[in-house]
Design a protein around this motif. Structure first.
Motif, PDB file in Angstrom:
ATOM      1  N   LYS A   1    -116.204  58.477   0.602  1.00 42.33           N
ATOM      2  CA  LYS A   1    -116.475  59.559  -0.343  1.00 42.33           C
ATOM      3  C   LYS A   1    -117.934  59.532  -0.802  1.00 42.33           C
ATOM      4  N   LYS A   2    -118.516  58.341  -0.922  1.00 44.99           N
ATOM      5  CA  LYS A   2    -119.924  58.236  -1.298  1.00 44.99           C
ATOM      6  C   LYS A   2    -120.803  58.775  -0.176  1.00 44.99           C
ATOM      7  N   LEU A   3    -120.501  58.403   1.059  1.00 45.30           N
ATOM      8  CA  LEU A   3    -121.311  58.828   2.204  1.00 45.30           C
ATOM      9  C   LEU A   3    -121.133  60.302   2.537  1.00 45.30           C
ATOM     10  N   PHE A   4    -119.920  60.800   2.341  1.00 47.28           N
ATOM     11  CA  PHE A   4    -119.587  62.178   2.710  1.00 47.28           C
ATOM     12  C   PHE A   4    -118.938  62.885   1.511  1.00 47.28           C
ATOM     13  N   PRO A   5    -119.729  63.463   0.615  1.00 46.32           N
ATOM     14  CA  PRO A   5    -119.182  64.076  -0.601  1.00 46.32           C
ATOM     15  C   PRO A   5    -118.144  65.173  -0.334  1.00 46.32           C
ATOM     16  N   ASP A   6    -118.156  65.775   0.845  1.00 43.05           N
ATOM     17  CA  ASP A   6    -117.142  66.785   1.156  1.00 43.05           C
ATOM     18  C   ASP A   6    -115.738  66.178   1.236  1.00 43.05           C
ATOM     19  N   MET A   7    -115.645  64.841   1.288  1.00 40.13           N
ATOM     20  CA  MET A   7    -114.350  64.162   1.345  1.00 40.13           C
ATOM     21  C   MET A   7    -113.764  63.897  -0.052  1.00 40.13           C
ATOM     22  N   LEU A   8    -114.468  64.273  -1.099  1.00 39.48           N
ATOM     23  CA  LEU A   8    -113.999  63.996  -2.458  1.00 39.48           C
ATOM     24  C   LEU A   8    -112.625  64.589  -2.759  1.00 39.48           C
ATOM     25  N   LYS A   9    -112.283  65.685  -2.127  1.00 39.21           N
ATOM     26  CA  LYS A   9    -110.991  66.344  -2.391  1.00 39.21           C
ATOM     27  C   LYS A   9    -109.841  65.742  -1.591  1.00 39.21           C
TER      28      LYS A   9
ATOM     29  N   GLY B   1    -106.431  59.619  -0.799  1.00 38.66           N
ATOM     30  CA  GLY B   1    -105.493  58.820  -0.016  1.00 38.66           C
ATOM     31  C   GLY B   1    -105.694  58.921   1.471  1.00 38.66           C
ATOM     32  N   GLU B   2    -106.837  59.477   1.898  1.00 33.85           N
ATOM     33  CA  GLU B   2    -107.083  59.635   3.325  1.00 33.85           C
ATOM     34  C   GLU B   2    -108.428  59.041   3.704  1.00 33.85           C
ATOM     35  N   ILE B   3    -108.467  58.383   4.845  1.00 35.86           N
ATOM     36  CA  ILE B   3    -109.715  57.916   5.432  1.00 35.86           C
ATOM     37  C   ILE B   3    -109.820  58.620   6.774  1.00 35.86           C
ATOM     38  N   LYS B   4    -110.814  59.483   6.918  1.00 36.65           N
ATOM     39  CA  LYS B   4    -110.895  60.295   8.121  1.00 36.65           C
ATOM     40  C   LYS B   4    -112.082  59.950   9.013  1.00 36.65           C
ATOM     41  N   ARG B   5    -113.189  59.542   8.421  1.00 35.59           N
ATOM     42  CA  ARG B   5    -114.406  59.382   9.211  1.00 35.59           C
ATOM     43  C   ARG B   5    -114.722  57.937   9.585  1.00 35.59           C
ATOM     44  N   ILE B   6    -114.449  56.997   8.703  1.00 34.09           N
ATOM     45  CA  ILE B   6    -114.689  55.586   9.028  1.00 34.09           C
ATOM     46  C   ILE B   6    -113.485  55.085   9.820  1.00 34.09           C
ATOM     47  N   LYS B   7    -113.709  54.726  11.071  1.00 35.60           N
ATOM     48  CA  LYS B   7    -112.606  54.337  11.964  1.00 35.60           C
ATOM     49  C   LYS B   7    -112.292  52.847  11.901  1.00 35.60           C
ATOM     50  N   ARG B   8    -113.316  52.013  11.766  1.00 40.60           N
ATOM     51  CA  ARG B   8    -113.128  50.560  11.689  1.00 40.60           C
ATOM     52  C   ARG B   8    -114.265  49.976  10.878  1.00 40.60           C
ATOM     53  N   TYR B   9    -114.112  48.704  10.499  1.00 35.73           N
ATOM     54  CA  TYR B   9    -115.211  47.990   9.849  1.00 35.73           C
ATOM     55  C   TYR B   9    -115.075  46.505  10.139  1.00 35.73           C
ATOM     56  N   LYS B  10    -116.156  45.786   9.977  1.00 41.72           N
ATOM     57  CA  LYS B  10    -116.174  44.320  10.021  1.00 41.72           C
ATOM     58  C   LYS B  10    -117.103  43.866   8.904  1.00 41.72           C
ATOM     59  N   LEU B  11    -116.699  42.819   8.185  1.00 42.12           N
ATOM     60  CA  LEU B  11    -117.495  42.261   7.104  1.00 42.12           C
ATOM     61  C   LEU B  11    -117.701  40.779   7.373  1.00 42.12           C
ATOM     62  N   ARG B  12    -118.945  40.341   7.306  1.00 45.54           N
ATOM     63  CA  ARG B  12    -119.248  38.916   7.454  1.00 45.54           C
ATOM     64  C   ARG B  12    -120.365  38.556   6.483  1.00 45.54           C
ATOM     65  N   TYR B  13    -120.566  37.258   6.301  1.00 46.21           N
ATOM     66  CA  TYR B  13    -121.577  36.764   5.371  1.00 46.21           C
ATOM     67  C   TYR B  13    -121.942  35.353   5.797  1.00 46.21           C
TER      68      TYR B  13
ATOM     69  N   ASN C   1    -118.094  59.614  15.948  1.00 52.19           N
ATOM     70  CA  ASN C   1    -119.097  60.567  16.406  1.00 52.19           C
ATOM     71  C   ASN C   1    -120.475  60.215  15.845  1.00 52.19           C
ATOM     72  N   LEU C   2    -121.491  60.553  16.597  1.00 54.79           N
ATOM     73  CA  LEU C   2    -122.867  60.201  16.266  1.00 54.79           C
ATOM     74  C   LEU C   2    -123.338  60.892  14.990  1.00 54.79           C
ATOM     75  N   CYS C   3    -122.914  62.109  14.756  1.00 54.14           N
ATOM     76  CA  CYS C   3    -123.346  62.858  13.569  1.00 54.14           C
ATOM     77  C   CYS C   3    -122.950  62.127  12.281  1.00 54.14           C
ATOM     78  N   ASP C   4    -121.700  61.650  12.212  1.00 56.18           N
ATOM     79  CA  ASP C   4    -121.247  60.906  11.028  1.00 56.18           C
ATOM     80  C   ASP C   4    -122.027  59.605  10.862  1.00 56.18           C
ATOM     81  N   ALA C   5    -122.288  58.909  11.965  1.00 56.11           N
ATOM     82  CA  ALA C   5    -123.039  57.658  11.905  1.00 56.11           C
ATOM     83  C   ALA C   5    -124.462  57.908  11.418  1.00 56.11           C
ATOM     84  N   GLN C   6    -125.090  58.977  11.867  1.00 55.42           N
ATOM     85  CA  GLN C   6    -126.449  59.285  11.427  1.00 55.42           C
ATOM     86  C   GLN C   6    -126.481  59.660   9.947  1.00 55.42           C
ATOM     87  N   THR C   7    -125.463  60.374   9.479  1.00 57.58           N
ATOM     88  CA  THR C   7    -125.359  60.704   8.050  1.00 57.58           C
ATOM     89  C   THR C   7    -125.227  59.425   7.236  1.00 57.58           C
TER      90      THR C   7
END
Length: 187
Positions: free
Chosen positions: A41-49, A52-64, A111-117
């Motif tokens: 929602k922070k990255l894509f404000p159009d998702m604010l509405k 309970g849905e995650i549409k654009r981020i498909k996966r993640y990995k966190l390390r430290y 998609n590349l457009c979302d990653a570039q945003t």
């Protein structure tokens, strides 16, 4: 193909697993569905509405690289009244907070457009002072290459390995997932 944005920072803290203010608490090592939804929602404000849905981020990995125990002064909720001086005061307490050093977060998009945003913006890991900045290039990789990346990932949904990870802050529904770990655990 996945289009991956790599975010890096000096330190990061994700809310602890429990809401209890123990004397010693560690950063949670994975992101829950509602945290990922909040980042989306922070990255894509159009998702604010879309609650309970995650549409654009498909996966993640966190390390430290390590966990550093830092002291933090907190105030309990209540106030105390001193009848002699007729003053109100709040007690203070110190807790040890295990903060991730040098966190790296990989966010994968289809998609590349979302990653570039996403690459043009910073993100935070649950606290505003824990800013992560993107690296300069989008990384293109397939699902198998992404799977080989080191880190922690909570895969969302129910399976034989799923456990309750909390309640979604956007819609109040229970969240389930299972951990995939290829890294070093704190405990």
């Amino acid at each position: 193909m996945l289009y991956v944005v790599k975010y890096i920072g000096k330190f990061g803290f994700i809310k602890p697993w429990t809401a209890v203010r123990d004397g010693k608490t560690y950063s949670q090592q994975f992101l829950t569905p509602s945290v990922i939804e909040g980042i989306e929602k922070k990255l894509f404000p159009d998702m604010l509405k879309c609650n309970g849905e995650i549409k654009r981020i498909k996966r993640y990995k966190l390390r430290y690289s390590a966990i550093d125990m830092q002291q933090e002064q907190i105030h309990p909720r209540g106030w105390t009244f001193n009848s002699k001086s007729k003053t109100m005061s709040r007690l203070r307490s110190v807790l040890l907070r295990g903060v991730m050093l040098d966190p790296v977060l990989l966010l994968a998009f289809d998609n590349l457009c979302d990653a570039q945003t996403a690459m043009a913006q910073h993100i935070c890991l649950c606290r505003n002072e824990d800013v992560l900045l993107p690296e300069e290039d989008v990384i293109v990789m397939n699902e198998q290459e992404f799977q080989k990346e080191k880190g922690f990932e909570l895969r969302f949904g129910k399976s034989g390995n799923s456990f309750l990870v909390g309640y979604n802050r956007f819609n109040g529904q229970p969240m389930y997932g299972w951990l995939e770990i290829d890294g070093v655990s704190v405990l």
